[in-house]
Scaffold this active site. Structure first.
Site, PDB file in Angstrom:
ATOM      1  N   ARG A 126     -25.727  -6.445  -2.402  1.00  0.00           N
ATOM      2  CA  ARG A 126     -25.089  -7.723  -2.083  1.00  0.00           C
ATOM      3  C   ARG A 126     -25.967  -8.478  -1.094  1.00  0.00           C
ATOM      4  O   ARG A 126     -26.188  -8.015   0.032  1.00  0.00           O
ATOM      5  CB  ARG A 126     -23.720  -7.501  -1.446  1.00  0.00           C
ATOM      6  CG  ARG A 126     -22.743  -6.868  -2.397  1.00  0.00           C
ATOM      7  CD  ARG A 126     -21.363  -6.958  -1.821  1.00  0.00           C
ATOM      8  NE  ARG A 126     -20.424  -6.170  -2.605  1.00  0.00           N
ATOM      9  CZ  ARG A 126     -19.118  -6.178  -2.424  1.00  0.00           C
ATOM     10  NH1 ARG A 126     -18.603  -6.929  -1.467  1.00  0.00           N
ATOM     11  NH2 ARG A 126     -18.330  -5.450  -3.167  1.00  0.00           N
ATOM     12  N   GLU A 140      -2.061  10.945   8.399  1.00  0.00           N
ATOM     13  CA  GLU A 140      -2.744  11.225   7.143  1.00  0.00           C
ATOM     14  C   GLU A 140      -3.859  12.214   7.413  1.00  0.00           C
ATOM     15  O   GLU A 140      -4.405  12.255   8.511  1.00  0.00           O
ATOM     16  CB  GLU A 140      -3.387   9.933   6.621  1.00  0.00           C
ATOM     17  CG  GLU A 140      -2.853   9.457   5.303  1.00  0.00           C
ATOM     18  CD  GLU A 140      -3.450   8.119   4.890  1.00  0.00           C
ATOM     19  OE1 GLU A 140      -2.729   7.346   4.287  1.00  0.00           O
ATOM     20  OE2 GLU A 140      -4.634   7.856   5.213  1.00  0.00           O
ATOM     21  N   LYS A 141      -4.233  12.980   6.389  1.00  0.00           N
ATOM     22  CA  LYS A 141      -5.380  13.872   6.545  1.00  0.00           C
ATOM     23  C   LYS A 141      -6.607  13.019   6.821  1.00  0.00           C
ATOM     24  O   LYS A 141      -6.780  11.946   6.238  1.00  0.00           O
ATOM     25  CB  LYS A 141      -5.579  14.673   5.258  1.00  0.00           C
ATOM     26  CG  LYS A 141      -6.697  15.692   5.378  1.00  0.00           C
ATOM     27  CD  LYS A 141      -6.672  16.691   4.244  1.00  0.00           C
ATOM     28  CE  LYS A 141      -7.791  17.712   4.417  1.00  0.00           C
ATOM     29  NZ  LYS A 141      -7.676  18.473   5.678  1.00  0.00           N
ATOM     30  N   ARG A 191      -7.730  -6.742 -10.044  1.00  0.00           N
ATOM     31  CA  ARG A 191      -8.566  -7.909 -10.367  1.00  0.00           C
ATOM     32  C   ARG A 191      -9.956  -7.428 -10.725  1.00  0.00           C
ATOM     33  O   ARG A 191     -10.233  -6.238 -10.618  1.00  0.00           O
ATOM     34  CB  ARG A 191      -8.663  -8.799  -9.136  1.00  0.00           C
ATOM     35  CG  ARG A 191      -9.114  -7.970  -7.935  1.00  0.00           C
ATOM     36  CD  ARG A 191      -9.589  -8.781  -6.762  1.00  0.00           C
ATOM     37  NE  ARG A 191      -9.656  -7.993  -5.551  1.00  0.00           N
ATOM     38  CZ  ARG A 191     -10.694  -7.270  -5.168  1.00  0.00           C
ATOM     39  NH1 ARG A 191     -11.771  -7.198  -5.926  1.00  0.00           N
ATOM     40  NH2 ARG A 191     -10.672  -6.581  -4.042  1.00  0.00           N
ATOM     41  N   LYS A 247       0.803  -1.224   0.000  1.00  0.00           N
ATOM     42  CA  LYS A 247       0.000   0.000   0.000  1.00  0.00           C
ATOM     43  C   LYS A 247       0.842   1.284   0.000  1.00  0.00           C
ATOM     44  O   LYS A 247       0.491   2.250  -0.669  1.00  0.00           O
ATOM     45  CB  LYS A 247      -0.970  -0.005   1.187  1.00  0.00           C
ATOM     46  CG  LYS A 247      -1.929  -1.203   1.193  1.00  0.00           C
ATOM     47  CD  LYS A 247      -2.764  -1.310  -0.081  1.00  0.00           C
ATOM     48  CE  LYS A 247      -3.499  -2.644  -0.195  1.00  0.00           C
ATOM     49  NZ  LYS A 247      -3.981  -2.959  -1.548  1.00  0.00           N
ATOM     50  N   GLY A 304      -7.416  -2.918   9.523  1.00  0.00           N
ATOM     51  CA  GLY A 304      -8.611  -3.284  10.269  1.00  0.00           C
ATOM     52  C   GLY A 304      -8.974  -2.336  11.397  1.00  0.00           C
ATOM     53  O   GLY A 304      -9.657  -2.707  12.333  1.00  0.00           O
ATOM     54  N   GLY A 305      -8.507  -1.091  11.297  1.00  0.00           N
ATOM     55  CA  GLY A 305      -8.941  -0.078  12.255  1.00  0.00           C
ATOM     56  C   GLY A 305      -8.163  -0.061  13.558  1.00  0.00           C
ATOM     57  O   GLY A 305      -8.355   0.816  14.390  1.00  0.00           O
TER      58      GLY A 305
END
Lengths: 452, 186
Positions: free
Chosen positions: A340, A200-201, A293, A116, A164-165
């Site tokens: 979904r 990060e902002k 993908r 990332k 995952g926070g």
């Protein structure tokens, strides 16, 4: 062109790929675990090979068994679908060295976009806007304060090794920074074994907007417009649509062209999705990540472009030129929505495995269902809980919404719990209907439901 | 009289008996239940004039999740062209019949996907033949997967009473290769 494609996946996407192969006149090989012996992808493929016991690690993620299945059946290409091995650079490499075409981008591109921080740096270098923040790990309060002031509050402190926070803290103002930095570092050390954090902002109410792109093996790249996927719960998308109610034609072309330029520069081939957060008030987009993908929500783009993305993936991997597959200056036609339908308890959101006793799919004009289940099918507990994607298309958003509402009403699944009731409530929500929503929609929505 | 073998992992809880014929002698029902336990069957159903009996084992609390099965029949679409094309019913040991009279035989199943070779070299004789007595650890065949030759060993001693696959045939995970009747080795 390929003669025989092995589908390294299960469920609705495996069936979706089989559909594309049948229409192209290509033979198919299904692989399956012992839990999926009676699944539709096994039934409708030309050949089927059992590759292992139910746990995915021993079957759908078992690279030697899958490659071996391709070899014994003489498959000349592998379609990985989404999930499982779809974004495994090493799987793509093994396919390549075994002389089997991997239907997706080259392994080094998968690897680049899978890391990332490297992906973010590369996109920034190529002129794609990224969330402003620190260039690396922050250690002291002074360093953090300098970055936070430059980026502007609020900011988010994130664990470098995180996900995952966990290890994330939102800082609203300067005075909160020292204490929250300490907490985030402690938590990062406890959870991930390293206290490394970055800043990060922070966008308080972002919308999640993503661009679908296609590239060929000859350096051509095109975008197929955007999808909006802001209706999420715990990073799981529930409802997607195209076009986004928050994107104008000018913005679509401007950002779309930037994305196309960047993808051309890195030599991207096959289908991919570039995800952005949109700060609606400021009208600014920020790159978050790229998925190398086909996406779960690709059908909404198919409905508004009239293009079959899975077929294009196969043709592009076989070396066809993009300009022979996609007309330049493509315009989106009408509006499409996807819901979904997952097997889960509507109150606890726990997966609901078991036997489906009754199953009725809605139909009619503008309605599409991508699913691999049927009455008497058993939803095994080993894999993800998606059982169907309900897609509607209309001449405008209003018509697509009305079709979705009536289709959800006519969708019958008995024997297990599904997300249909909650989807019906989302469709009835005035904010959702008006297109006024962001990634925190579900948090507000569930709170409201409790008070009602 | 359909007998369904649904796997034997379900818990060891007491079978549930339901019969519409109260005249059925209790000891016969007991015998049936014993048989069910003994063979690891989960469900048994018998129907004849004026009588229907169904015995089903209930999963014990905390038992493994139920075995998943459903009623889509074998793939009618499959074109049995390649050696690998086969119906999923026959695949991976589902419903494989042991030779009559040899229900106690032990099945050697393929642990990997690949190509079955009966001998270690193309010109060599088969590693084992029908009627051979084998020992635990003895190499029975070779399965080639990703250019690697994998030796498959016997995990039971006894007589080879059936060979399910032919030389050069593709095999999938769990596919029966040999049946071994234990206890014949001297």
């Amino acid at each position: 062109m390929f003669r025989k494609i092995l589908i390294a996946n299960r469920g609705e996407i495996a069936l979706r790929i089989i559909c594309a192969c049948k229409e192209l006149g290509i033979k198919t090989v299904a692989v399956y675990s012992e839990a999926d012996r009676y699944s539709l992808h096994v039934r409708f493929a030309d050949e089927a090979i059992c590759i292992g016991p139910p746990p995915a690690s021993e079957s759908y993620l078992n690279i030697p068994h899958i490659i071996s299945a391709a070899e014994v059946t003489g498959a000349d290409a592998v379609h990985p679908g989404y999930g499982f091995l779809a974004e495994s650079a090493s799987f793509a490499e093994v396919c390549e060295t075994s002389g089997i075409s991997f239907i997706g981008p080259r392994p080094e591109i998968i690897r680049l976009m899978g890391e990332k921080d490297r992906a973010r740096a590369e996109m920034a270098r190529l002129g794609v806007p990224v969330l402003p923040g620190s260039d690396g790990v922050l250690r002291t309060v002074e360093e953090a304060r300098a970055v936070a002031r430059q980026v502007g509050y609020p900011v988010m402190i994130k664990a470098a090794a995180g996900g995952g926070g966990r290890g994330m803290r939102v800082v609203m103002k300067d005075s909160e920074l020292p204490a929250l930095l300490g907490t985030a570092q402690t938590e990062a050390r406890q959870v991930f074994g390293t206290p490394d954090v970055y800043i990060e902002k922070y966008l308080p109410r972002p919308r999640h907007i993503e661009f679908q792109i296609l590239g060929d093996l000859h350096g051509q790249v095109a975008h197929l417009g955007e999808r909006e996927c802001s209706v999420q719960r715990r990073h799981q998308k529930l409802v997607e649509e195209s076009p986004s109610p928050a994107v104008t034609e000018e913005v679509r072309q401007e950002l779309g062209n930037k994305v196309v330029e960047a993808m051309r520069a890195i030599g991207y081939s096959n289908a991919g999705t570039i995800e952005f957060l949109l700060d609606e008030e400021a009208g600014r987009f920020y790159f978050i990540e790229m998925n190398t993908r086909v996406q779960v929500e690709h059908p909404v783009t198919e409905m508004v472009t009239g293009l079959d993305i899975v077929k294009k993936q196969i043709l592009l991997a076989a070396g066809e030129r993009l300009d022979s597959l996609v007309t330049p200056g493509l315009r989106l036609r009408g509006h499409a929505l996807e819901c979904r339908i997952v097997a889960e308890d509507p109150d606890t959101f726990r997966p609901s495995a078991g036997r489906i006793t009754a199953f009725h799919m809605p139909g009619g004009t503008g309605v599409r269902v991508d699913s691999a289940v049927y009455a008497e099918a058993v939803i095994p507990p080993y894999y993800d809980s998606l059982i169907a994607k309900l897609i509607t298309h209309g001449k405008n958003r209003e018509e697509a919404l009305a079709r979705m509402a009536r289709s959800l009403e006519m969708f019958v699944v008995e024997g297990i719990s599904t997300s249909i009731p909650i989807l019906r409530r989302i469709l009835a929500d005035p904010d959702f209907q008006a297109g006024h929503y962001d990634t925190h929609f579900m948090e507000r929505f569930t709170r409201q439901q409790v008070t009602v | 009289m359909p007998v369904k073998r649904k796997g034997s992992e379900a818990g060891k809880s007491a079978p549930e008996v339901s019969s519409n014929d109260l005249g059925l002698p209790l000891d016969q029902v007991r015998t049936l239940i014993d048989l069910l336990e003994e063979r690891g069957l989960e469900e048994f159903e018998l129907e004849r004039a004026g009588l229907r009996i169904r015995i089903k084992r209930r999963g014990a609390p905390g038992a493994p999740p139920p075995v998943f099965e459903s009623y889509i029949s074998a793939s009618p679409n499959s074109t049995p062209s390649a050696a690998t094309a086969r119906s999923p019913e026959a695949a991976a040991g589902a419903g494989v019949e042991l030779p009559p009279g040899l229900e106690d035989a032990h099945l050697i199943k393929s642990p990997i996907v690949g190509t079955f070779y009966a001998s270690s070299r193309p010109d060599a004789p088969p590693l084992v033949r029908l009627g051979d007595l084998v020992e635990v650890g003895q190499v029975l065949c070779i399965i080639e997967a990703m250019k690697l030759m994998n030796e498959i060993e016997a995990d039971a001693a006894g007589e080879i009473v059936r060979i399910y696959v032919e030389n050069g045939q593709a095999v999938e995970y769990g596919e029966p290769l040999f049946a071994i009747l234990p206890g014949k080795k001297q």
